[in-house]
Write a protein that holds these residues in place. Sequence first.
Motif, PDB file in Angstrom:
ATOM      1  N   GLU A 201       0.816  -1.209   0.000  1.00 22.63           N
ATOM      2  CA  GLU A 201       0.000   0.000   0.000  1.00 22.63           C
ATOM      3  C   GLU A 201       0.859   1.272   0.000  1.00 22.63           C
ATOM      4  O   GLU A 201       0.362   2.349  -0.347  1.00 22.63           O
ATOM      5  N   ALA A 203       3.675   1.363  -1.847  1.00 20.66           N
ATOM      6  CA  ALA A 203       4.495   1.300  -3.053  1.00 20.66           C
ATOM      7  C   ALA A 203       4.222   2.504  -3.944  1.00 20.66           C
ATOM      8  O   ALA A 203       3.104   3.039  -3.972  1.00 20.66           O
ATOM      9  N   GLU A 204       5.250   2.906  -4.679  1.00 23.10           N
ATOM     10  CA  GLU A 204       5.094   4.041  -5.593  1.00 23.10           C
ATOM     11  C   GLU A 204       4.105   3.677  -6.690  1.00 23.10           C
ATOM     12  O   GLU A 204       4.229   2.657  -7.349  1.00 23.10           O
ATOM     13  N   SER A 205       3.093   4.523  -6.856  1.00 20.89           N
ATOM     14  CA  SER A 205       2.059   4.254  -7.854  1.00 20.89           C
ATOM     15  C   SER A 205       1.363   5.573  -8.178  1.00 20.89           C
ATOM     16  O   SER A 205       1.302   6.489  -7.346  1.00 20.89           O
ATOM     17  N   SER A 206       0.848   5.645  -9.386  1.00 22.27           N
ATOM     18  CA  SER A 206       0.139   6.862  -9.782  1.00 22.27           C
ATOM     19  C   SER A 206      -1.127   7.057  -8.969  1.00 22.27           C
ATOM     20  O   SER A 206      -1.601   8.180  -8.784  1.00 22.27           O
ATOM     21  N   ASP A 207      -1.700   5.951  -8.485  1.00 22.30           N
ATOM     22  CA  ASP A 207      -2.906   6.002  -7.664  1.00 22.30           C
ATOM     23  C   ASP A 207      -2.735   5.091  -6.456  1.00 22.30           C
ATOM     24  O   ASP A 207      -1.981   4.117  -6.504  1.00 22.30           O
ATOM     25  N   ILE A 209      -2.979   2.209  -3.721  1.00 23.98           N
ATOM     26  CA  ILE A 209      -3.222   0.774  -3.827  1.00 23.98           C
ATOM     27  C   ILE A 209      -3.805   0.277  -2.510  1.00 23.98           C
ATOM     28  O   ILE A 209      -3.347   0.659  -1.429  1.00 23.98           O
ATOM     29  N   ARG A 253      -6.351  -0.981  -7.456  1.00 23.78           N
ATOM     30  CA  ARG A 253      -5.915   0.391  -7.687  1.00 23.78           C
ATOM     31  C   ARG A 253      -6.905   1.078  -8.618  1.00 23.78           C
ATOM     32  O   ARG A 253      -7.432   0.447  -9.547  1.00 23.78           O
ATOM     33  N   SER A 256      -6.381   4.145 -14.415  1.00 27.44           N
ATOM     34  CA  SER A 256      -5.737   5.383 -14.848  1.00 27.44           C
ATOM     35  C   SER A 256      -6.718   6.378 -15.453  1.00 27.44           C
ATOM     36  O   SER A 256      -6.504   7.583 -15.405  1.00 27.44           O
ATOM     37  N   LEU A 264      -4.762  -6.073  -9.443  1.00 25.20           N
ATOM     38  CA  LEU A 264      -3.349  -6.384  -9.612  1.00 25.20           C
ATOM     39  C   LEU A 264      -2.951  -7.554  -8.719  1.00 25.20           C
ATOM     40  O   LEU A 264      -3.688  -7.948  -7.802  1.00 25.20           O
ATOM     41  N   VAL A 305       4.742  -5.846  -8.194  1.00 26.78           N
ATOM     42  CA  VAL A 305       3.326  -5.619  -8.500  1.00 26.78           C
ATOM     43  C   VAL A 305       3.133  -5.791  -9.997  1.00 26.78           C
ATOM     44  O   VAL A 305       3.859  -5.220 -10.810  1.00 26.78           O
TER      45      VAL A 305
END
Length: 306
Positions: A201, A203-207, A209, A253, A256, A264, A305
């Motif tokens: 949760e 982790a680097e992500s655009s949105d 997780i 997630r 986009s 995922l 991921v």
Amino acid sequence: MEFGFVQIDHIIPKDVSEPRMRELKRTYGLPHDFDIHDPKNLAPICTPCNGAENKSNDTYDAPIVVTRLKTAEKHRAKVIAHVQRFGLSGKVAAHLLEAATADLSDPGLRQEFLDHAPAVVQILAMMDPGLGDYQSFREVEVAVCEDTGRYQRVDVTLDRRGRSAVSLLEEVCETELADTLQAPVVQLIDEIHNRVTAGFEGAESSDPITAGPPTDDFITLDVDSLDFSRFAGEIEFTFNGTFEGSLSASLVRSSSDGDGTDELQGDAVVSGTFSIVAVWDLTDDPADLSAGECTIVNWEQDLHVS
């Protein structure tokens, strides 16, 4: 692992095809001149696991392979140094190695071992009393979920102090080793799950997780040392060990395009060290042993991921 049951095996199988090897180099980020027979691709394995009926040459794109390769590379220099020293060893070393790997199921060899090995132990003890010690091994099955009947195996290595501690636990405190470890092991597994969930949760992500509860592909727990000491009116038992695990979790997630969600898969490989303390208050009944908290001392994780 007992010395006589250890073999050396390739992490990436030695008979992997060239096309598959090129794919694995890309997957694991290996150098183009990666040597499949180099110590950084070798690891110990127990003899039964390396048998034909259990051995598999499949090379999965799994995080655990990356971890194994990293561990082998970390120990590469030390392994090479040990091998070079062994190559310079003389006849005594060769005979001792032959004795250590002898097939003691053979009655004749077993009797020879019983006749002559005590002299070697006695010489070691005369050189240094501490050298006369030896390691013994126990497998303990700890109940981690009574509802599902799930048990966690814990491999315990015992030296002289460790065996004394177990005798004190079982004969004086009237507490089985499995019962002493039960609550701390449950706590350790829960903490591993919590840290893996937090890792996904965070982790680097655009949105953002959201992670579901992790499931264990496997978790291994090893108690490498067990000791005891007395403080005032208490006896404290200390367990130190290592853990390793592979876990997976379902992740969600926001998509986009902002319309719905993406499902995922999260895979994690974790390893580290832990410490458990159990205390017996000498004013209490022997069976009233207080198992303290299990503390994770060192923590490493590789998260993927997809």
